[in-house]
Structure formats: structure tokens, C-alpha cells
Design a protein around this motif. Sequence first.
Motif, PDB file in Angstrom:
ATOM      1  N   ALA A 378       0.922  -1.302   0.039  1.00 37.09           N
ATOM      2  CA  ALA A 378       0.086   0.110  -0.095  1.00 37.09           C
ATOM      3  C   ALA A 378       0.795   1.268  -0.169  1.00 37.09           C
ATOM      4  O   ALA A 378       1.768   1.021   0.669  1.00 37.09           O
ATOM      5  N   LYS A 379       0.417   2.294  -0.728  1.00 38.04           N
ATOM      6  CA  LYS A 379       1.335   3.304  -0.766  1.00 38.04           C
ATOM      7  C   LYS A 379       1.047   4.543   0.523  1.00 38.04           C
ATOM      8  O   LYS A 379      -0.007   4.291   1.185  1.00 38.04           O
ATOM      9  N   PRO A 380       2.084   5.234   0.878  1.00 37.10           N
ATOM     10  CA  PRO A 380       1.840   6.123   1.889  1.00 37.10           C
ATOM     11  C   PRO A 380       0.950   7.185   1.339  1.00 37.10           C
ATOM     12  O   PRO A 380       0.613   7.379   0.050  1.00 37.10           O
ATOM     13  N   ALA A 381       0.296   8.017   2.231  1.00 39.67           N
ATOM     14  CA  ALA A 381      -0.285   9.078   2.102  1.00 39.67           C
ATOM     15  C   ALA A 381      -0.281  10.352   2.800  1.00 39.67           C
ATOM     16  O   ALA A 381      -0.035  10.165   3.924  1.00 39.67           O
ATOM     17  N   VAL A 382      -0.330  11.518   2.482  1.00 35.30           N
ATOM     18  CA  VAL A 382      -0.320  12.829   3.118  1.00 35.30           C
ATOM     19  C   VAL A 382      -1.425  13.591   2.895  1.00 35.30           C
ATOM     20  O   VAL A 382      -1.796  13.793   1.481  1.00 35.30           O
ATOM     21  N   ILE A 383      -2.396  14.167   3.500  1.00 36.22           N
ATOM     22  CA  ILE A 383      -3.576  15.058   3.316  1.00 36.22           C
ATOM     23  C   ILE A 383      -3.021  16.246   3.790  1.00 36.22           C
ATOM     24  O   ILE A 383      -2.411  16.676   4.913  1.00 36.22           O
ATOM     25  N   ASP A 384      -3.468  17.461   2.967  1.00 34.85           N
ATOM     26  CA  ASP A 384      -3.143  18.760   2.958  1.00 34.85           C
ATOM     27  C   ASP A 384      -3.893  19.359   4.545  1.00 34.85           C
ATOM     28  O   ASP A 384      -5.181  19.240   4.526  1.00 34.85           O
ATOM     29  N   PRO A 385      -3.190  19.545   5.465  1.00 33.10           N
ATOM     30  CA  PRO A 385      -3.775  20.047   6.838  1.00 33.10           C
ATOM     31  C   PRO A 385      -4.425  21.286   6.669  1.00 33.10           C
ATOM     32  O   PRO A 385      -5.311  21.572   7.626  1.00 33.10           O
ATOM     33  N   LYS A 386      -4.510  22.079   5.517  1.00 32.03           N
ATOM     34  CA  LYS A 386      -5.443  23.136   5.339  1.00 32.03           C
ATOM     35  C   LYS A 386      -6.521  22.743   4.566  1.00 32.03           C
ATOM     36  O   LYS A 386      -7.269  23.857   4.378  1.00 32.03           O
ATOM     37  N   HIS A 387      -6.872  21.639   4.356  1.00 27.27           N
ATOM     38  CA  HIS A 387      -8.280  21.279   3.436  1.00 27.27           C
ATOM     39  C   HIS A 387      -9.370  21.839   4.518  1.00 27.27           C
ATOM     40  O   HIS A 387      -9.461  21.404   5.699  1.00 27.27           O
ATOM     41  N   PRO A 388     -10.354  22.548   3.750  1.00 26.98           N
ATOM     42  CA  PRO A 388     -11.422  22.878   4.594  1.00 26.98           C
ATOM     43  C   PRO A 388     -12.370  21.605   5.201  1.00 26.98           C
ATOM     44  O   PRO A 388     -13.013  22.109   6.285  1.00 26.98           O
ATOM     45  N   ALA A 389     -12.423  20.602   4.853  1.00 28.76           N
ATOM     46  CA  ALA A 389     -12.978  19.491   5.592  1.00 28.76           C
ATOM     47  C   ALA A 389     -12.133  19.155   7.165  1.00 28.76           C
ATOM     48  O   ALA A 389     -12.932  18.826   7.874  1.00 28.76           O
ATOM     49  N   ILE A 390     -10.758  19.325   7.158  1.00 30.58           N
ATOM     50  CA  ILE A 390     -10.331  19.166   8.349  1.00 30.58           C
ATOM     51  C   ILE A 390     -10.713  20.533   9.357  1.00 30.58           C
ATOM     52  O   ILE A 390     -10.877  20.334  10.442  1.00 30.58           O
ATOM     53  N   ARG A 391     -11.000  21.602   8.732  1.00 24.36           N
ATOM     54  CA  ARG A 391     -11.702  22.620   9.602  1.00 24.36           C
ATOM     55  C   ARG A 391     -13.028  22.109  10.157  1.00 24.36           C
ATOM     56  O   ARG A 391     -13.380  22.223  11.452  1.00 24.36           O
ATOM     57  N   ALA A 392     -13.753  21.522   9.207  1.00 20.02           N
ATOM     58  CA  ALA A 392     -14.931  20.880   9.728  1.00 20.02           C
ATOM     59  C   ALA A 392     -14.869  19.816  10.845  1.00 20.02           C
ATOM     60  O   ALA A 392     -15.560  19.777  12.130  1.00 20.02           O
ATOM     61  N   ALA A 393     -13.749  19.036  10.642  1.00 18.69           N
ATOM     62  CA  ALA A 393     -13.577  18.018  11.560  1.00 18.69           C
ATOM     63  C   ALA A 393     -13.093  18.678  12.954  1.00 18.69           C
ATOM     64  O   ALA A 393     -13.628  18.240  14.003  1.00 18.69           O
ATOM     65  N   ALA A 394     -12.238  19.633  13.027  1.00 19.53           N
ATOM     66  CA  ALA A 394     -11.575  20.297  14.118  1.00 19.53           C
ATOM     67  C   ALA A 394     -12.880  20.865  15.003  1.00 19.53           C
ATOM     68  O   ALA A 394     -12.929  20.645  16.283  1.00 19.53           O
ATOM     69  N   ARG A 395     -13.791  21.430  14.470  1.00 25.09           N
ATOM     70  CA  ARG A 395     -14.941  22.087  15.077  1.00 25.09           C
ATOM     71  C   ARG A 395     -15.911  21.231  15.647  1.00 25.09           C
ATOM     72  O   ARG A 395     -16.359  21.050  16.715  1.00 25.09           O
ATOM     73  N   ALA A 396     -15.835  19.962  14.907  1.00 23.64           N
ATOM     74  CA  ALA A 396     -16.699  18.754  15.500  1.00 23.64           C
ATOM     75  C   ALA A 396     -16.137  18.152  16.544  1.00 23.64           C
ATOM     76  O   ALA A 396     -16.879  17.777  17.501  1.00 23.64           O
ATOM     77  N   TYR A 397     -14.857  18.064  16.943  1.00 25.24           N
ATOM     78  CA  TYR A 397     -14.238  17.482  17.800  1.00 25.24           C
ATOM     79  C   TYR A 397     -14.270  18.499  19.146  1.00 25.24           C
ATOM     80  O   TYR A 397     -14.562  17.884  20.180  1.00 25.24           O
ATOM     81  N   ARG A 398     -14.420  19.802  18.817  1.00 25.61           N
ATOM     82  CA  ARG A 398     -14.433  20.712  19.833  1.00 25.61           C
ATOM     83  C   ARG A 398     -15.989  20.555  20.609  1.00 25.61           C
ATOM     84  O   ARG A 398     -16.231  20.564  21.734  1.00 25.61           O
ATOM     85  N   ALA A 399     -16.944  20.240  19.437  1.00 26.07           N
ATOM     86  CA  ALA A 399     -18.431  19.947  19.999  1.00 26.07           C
ATOM     87  C   ALA A 399     -18.332  18.807  20.689  1.00 26.07           C
ATOM     88  O   ALA A 399     -19.197  18.516  21.649  1.00 26.07           O
ATOM     89  N   GLY A 400     -17.701  17.621  20.323  1.00 24.59           N
ATOM     90  CA  GLY A 400     -17.956  16.291  20.987  1.00 24.59           C
ATOM     91  C   GLY A 400     -16.978  16.128  22.195  1.00 24.59           C
ATOM     92  O   GLY A 400     -17.449  15.371  22.933  1.00 24.59           O
ATOM     93  N   PHE A 401     -15.637  16.519  22.201  1.00 21.20           N
ATOM     94  CA  PHE A 401     -15.002  16.252  23.292  1.00 21.20           C
ATOM     95  C   PHE A 401     -14.711  17.378  24.053  1.00 21.20           C
ATOM     96  O   PHE A 401     -13.991  17.472  25.268  1.00 21.20           O
ATOM     97  N   GLY A 402     -14.865  18.591  23.721  1.00 23.97           N
ATOM     98  CA  GLY A 402     -14.596  19.931  24.387  1.00 23.97           C
ATOM     99  C   GLY A 402     -13.273  20.262  24.203  1.00 23.97           C
ATOM    100  O   GLY A 402     -12.960  21.148  25.262  1.00 23.97           O
TER     101      GLY A 402
END
Length: 490
Positions: A378-402
Motif C-alpha cells: 500500500a502506498k503512503p499518503a499525506v493529506i493537506d492539513p489546510k483542507h476545509p474539511a479538516i476545519r469542519a472536523a476540528a470544530r466537530a471534535y470541539r463539540a464532541g470532546f470539548g
Amino acid sequence: MEGEMSLTATKSQAQTKARAFATASADRFLSELIRFVRFPSVSAQPQHADDVKRCAAWLARHLQSIGLENVTVTPTARHPIVCANWRHARGQPTVLLYGHYDVQPVDPLSEWRSPPFDPVVRGENLFGRGASDDKGQLFAHLKALESCLRGAGGLPVNVVCLFEGEEEIGSTNLARFLTGARDDLAADVAVISDTRMLGANRPAITYGLRGALSMELEVRGPGTDLHSGNFGGAIHNPLQALCEMLAELHGADQRVTIPGFYDRVRNISRNERAYMARHGPSDREVIEDAQAGKGWGEPGLTLYERIAVRPALTINGLGGGYQGPGAKAVIPSRATAKLNFRLVPDQDPKEIEQLFRAFMVKIAPPAVRVAVRAQAGAKPAVIDPKHPAIRAAARAYRAGFGASPVLLRSGGTIPVVSMFQESLGIPTILMGFALPDDSLHGPNEKFHLPVFRKAIRTSIAFLHELARPESPFVSAANRMAAFALPGADI
């Protein structure tokens, strides 16, 4: 503006209803997860092939029961792929939710405190093989979907589900499936929960994964096992020859000695190293997680760097000679070793396989014959940390975990991440819910139940974050906007 405010209020109410449904259903959700974990869906072992199929069928029925549509179970050359969708959120993005229902073998069975497929709750943890990797993490998303569908009357975004039964053996049939089902799987972003957090209240988003290559090396000598008294010292022992070859794979500096192995290894920036040092696990934490006495590996690097951004070669198993009780004076006719490479950008599994083959032929003692077999890559992978869906995920973690998540690179491998990029042209957001002490792949695997409940809330929040009118994920003008998440500068 007034219409947008009304729509936002409606979506906020929907999220509140979904969370209330999840809270009221917590006991049932746990009992359903226990039934899911009971299936011994060990993909690597032929004796469990029927168990894997039964697990796939159960999962498909469960998807139908929670309100998903177009549920299918597609056979492959080995284990089935389960799909479903819900596409009624007009004008909203589509999320591809991936997970795997197959699990690792349970060996050594003697080290389990309770039967691995008779899941049991002890304290605040559910113990059982697959409880965390990946049934528990996958199930958190399904319970979020159910909470939205049954508690709020619908999903805020469109969803496609893809669950496979071969991830633990390299997803060998998935690429062909993706090619044939490209239109059915069309989505804007994929989401996978099959990675780790730093702690129960320390969420993390993984943005880098190592690739992998599994190999088997076989060394053959005499045509049959020999009496060591009659032939010891005169005929080269294949088991000894194998050990001699394996000893040459690492140098005194712990680096892999295969010529060309490091030629394509990508160096990381000074900023990224600084970020990893601030937010990643310390050497002490890595050693404690491993229950080891001290670290090992390339000099000049932290243990986290060695795991996450440097390649590695490990010996996973040895076979040959007499393994029973007592002594047997024998020179075995053959010996084998199982090896695993972990690769980083821009290493290619096929190229590393060829380099390994050539090196084995070069260093093999003349009295033995060598065979090399590739088992999975399997090939390695790197995801752009500035992708807007990561922003959505970060906000979701704050809502779920505080708490806000940090960005991590993982030493593990998820083959489908690079497949999604190549076959479907979409990035993958890695929202992990496993804890460092969940014993993934080891005895007494567990899933922390407070994390399970928070993961459901986080997934509910993530679906709604993607549907926000001002979300950069759905706003083309702001797709690459910076955001207040630690690591946006790496």
C-alpha cells in the motif's frame, strides 16, 4: 440573510435532536456494538471465511434498519464489500464513510483475559477483538447517522457508506471494486475513523500515513530434514542461513542496509518537525505505550519521528525446524521469515520489493536457494492539513470532546486512503477515536466507552459542520482559507 439564519436555526435544532436521540439510546447502541464484535471476522484465516460473510450480512441488515438505502453486499475473490447510501440533502456535499469490519487474528490466545469474541465490559471499556480496530470506530459513525435519521428526520449532508472485509490483509480486492463503482461512490470527501487520539480527552486528526509492504522470505537447503549428528558442520542449515541474511538487513546505526532504500525518502520541513515536537507523543509516552524498556532506531530522531516520517523494516515471524517440546537433533530443509516494510513519501512498494529481492539474492549463502514472495502493498499518503474539511472536523471534535484536536502523522497504513485519491479523486479526513492503550492488534483489545459516546456526538457535529452555509468546505471562494487549528502552518 433572514432565510440563512432560519436555515441555521433549523439545522441547530436538528443537531440537538440527534444528540438527544444518541443519549437516550446509549445502552442499545452498546448492546448492538457487542453483537457486532462477536463475529470472528478474521480475514487472514481461511477457517473464518464464513464468519466474515456472516458479519457482512449482519452489517448490511443493520444499515437497512437505521434508515440507509440501496444496501448491497458485493462478493469479491475473498471477502464481501458492504455499501449503502442516503442522497436526499439537495445542494449539500456528499461524504463517503469508509470502515472495515474484518479483524486481526487473536494470537496469542493465552494472553487474553476473556475470550476475544465474547466481548465483555470491564469498568469503562469494552474488551474484544475488533472493539476498537475498527468495529467500534466504524459503529460510532453509524450510530451518528441513525441519530440524525431517526432523531432529527434526516441527514444534513448526503452520505455513501463503504465497508470492506479485507483491510487487515491489504485491501487486495478494493481497487478493482472502486474502479467499477466510481459513479456510485461519487463524493466530495471521504472520512475514516481507524486511527488514534493522544488520550481520552486529547483528540487528534491524522494527516499522514506510512505505506506498507509485506514480504515472505524462504530459504531452502537439503531436500529433506537431516540428522544434525550425521550432517551438522557439513551441510549449511537453512535456518542459520536465514538468520545470517536477516542480520544483514540493518546496520550498526539501525538503518536499513538495502541499497537504494532511502533514495526517495522525502525530508520534512523544520516547521513540521517543530510542530511534531510540540504536539506529538514524547519519547517517554511512546516507550510507555509499547511497554518497552527503551527506544530503538535511527539516530538523531525522536521516536515519534521514527514512527511517523521515516521508513522501517520489521521481522514479524520466523518458521523452521522443530517447534515442539523437548529436543530434536535436526537440520531443517527450509526456513521462512515474514517481514513488513513501512514506507514514507515518495517510496513506492513495487520499487522497494524489487530492491529487496535483489539484495536477498546478493547476500544469500551459496549453499541455499532463496524465494521471495510479496503478500500485500500500500502506498503512503499525506493529506493537506489546510483542507476545509479538516476545519469542519476540528470544530466537530470541539463539540464532541470539548477540546481542539492536534494534527498527527501516523506510522500505520490504511491502503484505501491512497486508493480514494487515485480512483475517486477525493481526499480523506482521518478522525481517530482509538486510545494509545487500546491494544490494537494485540491481546485484550478494548474500546473506551466514554470515547465511543463522544465519538458519536463528534460524528453528528461533523455532518452538520459540513452543511454550514459559511463552511469553507461548501464555499468555493474560501476553499483554501486558513483556520485556527494548531498546525495550519506546517
